[in-house]
Structure formats: structure tokens, C-alpha cells
Design a protein around this motif. Sequence first.
Motif, PDB file in Angstrom:
ATOM      1  N   MET A 916       1.361 -11.134   7.803  1.00  0.00           N
ATOM      2  CA  MET A 916       0.761 -11.606   6.559  1.00  0.00           C
ATOM      3  C   MET A 916      -0.573 -10.915   6.291  1.00  0.00           C
ATOM      4  O   MET A 916      -0.912 -10.577   5.135  1.00  0.00           O
ATOM      5  CB  MET A 916       0.576 -13.124   6.609  1.00  0.00           C
ATOM      6  CG  MET A 916       1.893 -13.901   6.610  1.00  0.00           C
ATOM      7  SD  MET A 916       1.638 -15.679   6.721  1.00  0.00           S
ATOM      8  CE  MET A 916       0.803 -15.948   5.158  1.00  0.00           C
ATOM      9  N   SER A 917      -1.331 -10.732   7.374  1.00  0.00           N
ATOM     10  CA  SER A 917      -2.629 -10.055   7.164  1.00  0.00           C
ATOM     11  C   SER A 917      -2.422  -8.601   6.727  1.00  0.00           C
ATOM     12  O   SER A 917      -3.142  -8.088   5.848  1.00  0.00           O
ATOM     13  CB  SER A 917      -3.445 -10.121   8.463  1.00  0.00           C
ATOM     14  OG  SER A 917      -2.766  -9.463   9.515  1.00  0.00           O
ATOM     15  N   GLU A 918      -1.401  -7.942   7.351  1.00  0.00           N
ATOM     16  CA  GLU A 918      -1.116  -6.569   6.944  1.00  0.00           C
ATOM     17  C   GLU A 918      -0.645  -6.519   5.482  1.00  0.00           C
ATOM     18  O   GLU A 918      -1.034  -5.636   4.714  1.00  0.00           O
ATOM     19  CB  GLU A 918      -0.054  -5.977   7.870  1.00  0.00           C
ATOM     20  CG  GLU A 918      -0.566  -5.742   9.283  1.00  0.00           C
ATOM     21  CD  GLU A 918       0.539  -5.228  10.194  1.00  0.00           C
ATOM     22  OE1 GLU A 918       1.696  -5.127   9.705  1.00  0.00           O
ATOM     23  OE2 GLU A 918       0.251  -4.949  11.376  1.00  0.00           O
ATOM     24  N   ALA A 919       0.199  -7.510   5.129  1.00  0.00           N
ATOM     25  CA  ALA A 919       0.687  -7.540   3.731  1.00  0.00           C
ATOM     26  C   ALA A 919      -0.446  -7.775   2.750  1.00  0.00           C
ATOM     27  O   ALA A 919      -0.508  -7.196   1.660  1.00  0.00           O
ATOM     28  CB  ALA A 919       1.757  -8.640   3.592  1.00  0.00           C
ATOM     29  N   SER A 920      -1.346  -8.643   3.137  1.00  0.00           N
ATOM     30  CA  SER A 920      -2.485  -8.918   2.244  1.00  0.00           C
ATOM     31  C   SER A 920      -3.360  -7.670   2.103  1.00  0.00           C
ATOM     32  O   SER A 920      -3.893  -7.395   1.016  1.00  0.00           O
ATOM     33  CB  SER A 920      -3.298 -10.099   2.791  1.00  0.00           C
ATOM     34  OG  SER A 920      -3.827  -9.785   4.082  1.00  0.00           O
ATOM     35  N   LEU A 921      -3.519  -6.927   3.189  1.00  0.00           N
ATOM     36  CA  LEU A 921      -4.302  -5.694   3.094  1.00  0.00           C
ATOM     37  C   LEU A 921      -3.611  -4.675   2.166  1.00  0.00           C
ATOM     38  O   LEU A 921      -4.256  -3.987   1.354  1.00  0.00           O
ATOM     39  CB  LEU A 921      -4.508  -5.103   4.495  1.00  0.00           C
ATOM     40  CG  LEU A 921      -5.471  -5.864   5.422  1.00  0.00           C
ATOM     41  CD1 LEU A 921      -5.449  -5.231   6.819  1.00  0.00           C
ATOM     42  CD2 LEU A 921      -6.880  -5.823   4.850  1.00  0.00           C
ATOM     43  N   GLU A 922      -2.281  -4.575   2.292  1.00  0.00           N
ATOM     44  CA  GLU A 922      -1.552  -3.647   1.414  1.00  0.00           C
ATOM     45  C   GLU A 922      -1.681  -4.073  -0.042  1.00  0.00           C
ATOM     46  O   GLU A 922      -1.858  -3.232  -0.944  1.00  0.00           O
ATOM     47  CB  GLU A 922      -0.083  -3.608   1.841  1.00  0.00           C
ATOM     48  CG  GLU A 922       0.127  -2.944   3.198  1.00  0.00           C
ATOM     49  CD  GLU A 922       1.595  -2.972   3.614  1.00  0.00           C
ATOM     50  OE1 GLU A 922       2.408  -3.570   2.879  1.00  0.00           O
ATOM     51  OE2 GLU A 922       1.912  -2.426   4.681  1.00  0.00           O
ATOM     52  N   ASP A 923      -1.580  -5.378  -0.325  1.00  0.00           N
ATOM     53  CA  ASP A 923      -1.718  -5.868  -1.703  1.00  0.00           C
ATOM     54  C   ASP A 923      -3.117  -5.548  -2.248  1.00  0.00           C
ATOM     55  O   ASP A 923      -3.283  -5.154  -3.422  1.00  0.00           O
ATOM     56  CB  ASP A 923      -1.488  -7.377  -1.761  1.00  0.00           C
ATOM     57  CG  ASP A 923      -0.037  -7.716  -1.429  1.00  0.00           C
ATOM     58  OD1 ASP A 923       0.833  -6.820  -1.528  1.00  0.00           O
ATOM     59  OD2 ASP A 923       0.237  -8.902  -1.061  1.00  0.00           O
TER      60      ASP A 923
END
Length: 928
Positions: A916-923
Motif C-alpha cells: 500500500m505504501s508503494e502504491a501510494s508513492l506511485e500515485d
Amino acid sequence: MKFAYRFSNLLGAVYRQGNLNFSRDGNVVISPVGNRISVFDLKNNTSETLPFSTTKNITCVGLSPDGSLAIVVDEDGAAVLVSLITRAILHHFHFHKPVSSIRFSPDGRKFIVTKENVALMYHAPGKKREFNAFVLDKSYYGPYDETTCIDWTDDSKCFVVGSKDMSTWVFGAERWANLIYYSLGGHKDIVVGCFFEKDSLDLYTVSQDGTLCVWESDTELDGLILKKSQDKPKLPRQGEEEEEEESEERDKVEGEEGEVIRGKVETAKEREKKKNVRYKMMSKHFFNKEGDFNNLTAAAYHKPNHILVTGFASGIFHLHELPEFNLIHSLSISDQRIASVAINSSGDWIGFGCSRMGQLLVWEWQSESYVFKQQGHFNNMASLAYSPDGQYIVTGGDDSKVKQGWETPGLKGRCPVSSLTPHCVNKFLVTNVTFTSSGFVIVSASLDGTVRAFDLHRYRNFRTFTSPRPAQFSSLAVDASGELVSAGAQDSFEIFLWSMQTGRLLEVLAGHEGPVSCLCFSPVQSVLASCSWDRTVRLWDMLDSWQTKETLPLTSDGLAVTYRPDGQELAVATLNGEISFWNPHTATQNGSVAGRHDLQTGRKETDKITAKQSAKGKSFTSLCYSADGESVLAGGQAKFVCIYNIKEQMLIKKFEISCNLSFDAMEEFLDRRKMTEFGSLALVDEGAGDGDGVSISLPGVRRGDMSSRHFKPEIRVSSLRFSPTGRSWAATTTEGLLVYSLDGSLVFDPYDLDLDVTPASIRKQLRLQEWASAIVLAFRLNEKALKQEVLEKVPHEQISVVCGSLPDIYVEKLLGFIATCLEKSGHLQFYMTWAQNLLMLHGQKLKNRSGAILPTLQALQKSIQRHFDDLSKLCDFNMYNIRYAVALSKQRGLKRAAEEETEDQEEEDEELSEEMSEASLEDAEMML
């Protein structure tokens, strides 16, 4: 049937009076019980009564340091030297005066006896070869009143004696130059105990008023100087020195009976000239007092641990650490006077004896728990009953208690503590007790109008039977099925019947015109026989509306009735001293025995007639058939128990149950030396019965219990029972529960013995592997140890072959020997295999002799049942432990699985959070 019954054990009484002793290893308590000595093995939980008795009650026992010899002294001063190894009497001696205490020296070479105000030192028997076992060495005079206690130093050089004149005297066992005697004061009451410190001359003295004095000596044990003959001055010059020599000659008087040492008061010049041993009081301590009733009555000191144990008249005991007098422990074990205290060699166990309660306790003070706690019936026993397997005996007494747990002599009177607690506390005395046929229920009748049933599985009273109107039940019987309970009333002349299952009253049988004295159910039919004072015996049919089936007329009042084991004969004892035998089916009399002259009662001190005339009014009050039904056992108000042969109607043997002259009605003639113009001196009361006496100090001031008096109980037999195995019988008497058995282990009775039967020839057959012939030769020699050795040498796979080749005459003997070995041996499967093969291969032949072999089979069943009970308890305990371990392992496995699942979930949550943290960084990057 053999009649060589011998005294086996005394049960139901554990302590009467005297001092307790521990054995050398500290695991055995030696307790005086009346005129006998009982030995209680606390480690193996067994009891044994030594096969000897004194003429009167025992007052003191002295035990040698190695534990092999004991000197037993009774009330009159008659002493017996006993070997505790062979259980035999070695020597008789009489001190002619009552002895207060006796003590062996630590090295075992001498012993001290105190009587009146004299201390007598004797050479210990067995250390020298002499004709007389008791050789007097010295006599020590010092106290003005009776001596009370003794103690030795560790090196046997000196001893100390306490007295009733409140003084303590230290004497030298040898002729020491600096210590002949030393007198210590400091107390205001009787000295109860005096003790030396370990490896020292320092002293502790304890008095009856609760005072402890600590004395310190200025000389060590090594500082004692032996007096020599050449130490006397050669030239007596002045008058003072001449008087000194004369006084020394008076102090030492040589005689045929040894030296005599007298205490005297020295002058100041004599004390200055001699550097004698001197004592100094270092401190004085006082116990907590609660009045005159809390006198200090007994004391013991353990030297290695410096522990002082004191017992008081109120039942309290204290443990103190000396010399600081630190209180370690205090407990009330009874509400009666503690008469004796003893400490074992390790100092862990403390023994207490309470004479009034007949109580013996062993307390482990470190864990604060009882190692041994027993109390017999402190009044007379009224009745007894054997369990159906012959393993246990239940007794009921005048103290309103029922006690179950006396084990039969095959196990040497094993006495489990848990089973000796009273199961019922009635308000009045228990008149009768019995077992049901299952052996798991005890039924008791009492004068309080209740009949109680007790479950031996849960040890509780599960049934209480009562009558519609209050009645005093004096007789009791339970039928063969255990369903019907009957009790006879001595005031309403009625018989009550209850159901064991429901507890309801079924019927009240009326018809007797006098008190019902005895009840007995037929062992094969539902017929109840009732004996009454109205000179009749009635047979009641339980299946036909409880009607009277037959009425047997008697020549006198009926006192006891019993059925033969097969139910084909009835024995009745009447008031005129006769025993009549009846056929219950035809109501005809088969014969009678006149036993009035066989009782031979003694003359009581209050009797106005002779013993011969008094015997005409005596009768048998208890009857019992033998196991085979060929003889009957009878006892009553006398010291004899008689065995009669029924077929020949003649007396076979008489057993004298007691020779204790402390009981009344023991002698045929009164002692004319005690007769005065005012009557017999034996009737004069000497004061309180607790042993302290009544001391009158001032007019109108008295100490002691004035309601306590000396009394002499009358010897009598209240109940008799044969064991179901036929090997023993028991009697409840004034002394306690006496057990007589056919003890064949101490009797050498060889059969078919010739010169070729020797231990060497038997062992030769074993080497040749001739098992059957070795067994035959061993049984012909009839030595127990050799028979057991031969049996255990036989290989396990050869047992069936050996059993099949044995002659028939040895099968029964081998089976009886296996039953005896099975009780104590640990080779359970081995001896069970022997028994199984003998019964399977010779069962038909044994069945033809079922009557003769029945006692052997019952003894075998008893041994197997005991092992079954022990193993079943062990297996149940192990099974519960295994279940607990399995449940615990499952619980731990579930816990471990839950922890692993939690760890996996945490890992998944961490991975998900990282994603989730990686996804939030990508977003966020896309938005930028």
C-alpha cells in the motif's frame, strides 16, 4: 484343625504410659502399651507387638545405643532384659522399688537406673561375660526427694540427675579428681528435664513451672582428671587434713554391691584447695504460662540441632532453639496432658504420647505435618468384625467411635493413618459393628437409638436408620445379601428391620418378653435368629411375612447366638455358663457344653466372696464358630478364651489373654500383705491419676485435678471373631484388640525328614536343573528362606512343567507358601504364574478337599486383592497423569499454532502495508 494359635499383635491401643523411644535409624517408634511393647515402623507403615509381657503396666523403657537391647521396667520395679533382634527375654531382674527413669550411656557400657532418691549405675549386659546380666557398679546419693530424669555426656564420663526437690545433680561416672558431684539449684518446682550440651559439660534444666535455666561449666570434658590412689597425702599433719581424709573415706564405701557415693556440703577451704568443676547460671528463661493447669510435663533435647521440645498439660508443645531460646514452632496437638516426648536421631521427627487419650503422634516440624497419628479407643472396645476377605478389622467402642483400618497379622498389623479416623461420633457407646457381604459397607448400632451405615469408598455416613420411638440398640445383624438390616432394642424388647437401599423401616418384630441380647442371620437362608433374656431363641422367617418360624426354649437367659458357617447348626450361650447346640430346621437340641468352671475368674478387690464362688455367676457373653465349623470359640467376663470341640463336646484349649496384674479380677486370692484392720490397702486412693500426684502446700490450697482418681479396670472379653481365612482370631478385651494367629514361620516342623535332606543336596539338585525334586526336598526340610530360594531359581517357562510333575501331597503346601510369599514379594507376575498353574492343573483334586484347603485359598485371594487394590490406584493415578500430559501438550500445540498463525498474519499485514505504501508513492508520482 490346628489349635496352636499364638499371640500375634495388639491393635486398637498405641500408647498407655511410660517413655517413648526411637530406634537407631529413627524410623521406628517403640511405645509401651499396658504391659506390652509395640513397635511402629513409620517407613513401612507396619506395627508389631513384641511376644512378651510384664506382670504389671510398663513405666519406663531403656534402649541401648545400638538398638539391640532394651530394659523394660514395670510399676513394681520388675525389669526384663529383651533382645530386640530375636524378640526373646534374656534376663529377669527386680529393683524392689518403682523406677522413675533408665538410660544407657552413649558408649553402651553402662546404664543408670533412678529409684526414689538414688541413682544406680550398672554394667551394661553383653559387654562382659558374667553370670548375672545386671552388675551394680556404683550407687549415687544426693537428692532428698525422688529422681525424675537422667542425661549423659557424649563421652559417657558424667551424667546428670534431676529431682523433685528442685535440685539437679551432676555426677562423675568415674572417680574424677575435680568432679565427684555438683548440685545445682535455681528452680522453684519439680525438675522435668536436664540435658547436656553436645561435647560439653554445659547444662540445660527445665522445671515443671515452665522455667529453663542455662548453666555454663568452666571445664571442658577433656579437663576431667582421673583420681589415682597415690594422690592421697602421705603425712597427715593438721586436724583439717585428717578430717578431709575421713570425709573422703565416708564418701567411698567399698561393698559387695559396688561403690556408694554420697553428696555432702564442702567447706570453703576445701573448695579453694581443689580446682573442682564449677557451674554458673548464664540465663533463665520462662515459657508462656496460662495457669496451674498448663504445667510443663515432658521435655526432650536434640543435641546436634540444639532443639528443645517441651510438652505441657494443656496439650501444647513448643520448639525452641538453644541457647538463645528462639521459638521455632508452637502447636496444640490435643486437649490432654502430653506424657512423653521423644526426638529421632536426625531431629526431623518428634514423638508425643498422651496417656489419657491413648494417643501417639509423630510430628515432622520442618514440613509441619503428621508422619503418624493414631488414637485407639480410650475406653473399652465393645465389638469387632472382620471384612469378608479377612484383610481388615472394624471395631466399635465405649468412646462412641467406630474405627476401621486394623489390618490382619499377615501384613504385621499394617495401620494406614487415613483409615483410623473415626467414621461416626454417636452420643453413646457403640454396641455392635458388622460388615456387609460386599465388604464395602460398615454398619454400626449405638445406644443413642441410631444404626448407621458407612461407605468405605467415600468414607461417609450414607444411611442412618432410626426407630419410630427412641430405643437403645444393643444388637445388630445384616443378612447375606446386604439388603436387610436388623437391630434389637434392650428397652422395648422389639426387633427393627430396615431396607439398606431405601433406608425405610420395613417391620417391627415383637414377641420377646425381655431385652434382645443378640441377633444373627443365617448365612444360607433368610432366617433371623434372636436371643433374649426371656429364655428363648426365636427364628424369624424373612420371606413369610416376618413371622416366627420356631421358638427354642432355653434353661436360662440367652446372651449370645451364632450360626455355623454352613447354616446347619445354631450355638447359644446362656447365663448359667452353658453353650447349647441346636438344629435350626428341626428345633431340636444336639448337645451342650458346661463351661462355667472353665472361666476361672479372679477375685476383685471389692468382692466379699472367694473367686471360686464368684465364678459360679460368670458366663460366656460372646460366641464364634471356627472357619470349618468343627469348634466354637467362647469368651466372657474372665481372662480366658476357650475353644470347644462340638462333636466331642469337650474343652480343647484355653488362652490366657492377659497376665497384667494392673487389672482387677486377675488373681484367685487377695494379697494378705495388703490387708489391714481397716480393709485392703489396694482400695486406698493415692491421688490424681495423671501421674503428678496431689500436692498440698498450704491449708486449703490444693493443686491438681481432684476429680481424677486411680482405678483398676476389670479384665473381660466383649467380642470374639474368627478370621474368614481360619488362620487367626481376634478378641476385643480391656487391653485392646488382641489377634492370635497360626504363625508357622517361627516353628520348625519338618516332615519326611532323613539324613539325605540337607541344604547342600537341595542346591545340588538346582545345579542339575532337577526343579521338581529340589522343591520336594526344600519342603521336606521346611526352611522358609530355602523354599523361597528354590522357587525363584525355577525358570519362568518351566513353571507349568514343574507344577504338573509335583506330587499331590506337596501341591497344597506349595499353594499356601505362594500365598504367604505373595504378600511381601515384589515378583508379582512370577508367583501369580505359580498359583495359576497349580490351580489349573490340580483344580479337580483340590476341589475334592475344598473344606481343608479353603483357608489357603482365602489367604491367596486376600494377597491378590491387596495387590489389585494397590496397582489399580497406581494405574488410575498414571492414567490421570497421562491424560493431563496429553491435554497439556494439545493446549501447548494449539497455543503454538495460534502463535504461528499470528506471526503469519503479521507478516501478511506487513507485506500489505508495504504494498500500500508503494502504491501510494506511485500515485503521488503520477499526480506530480
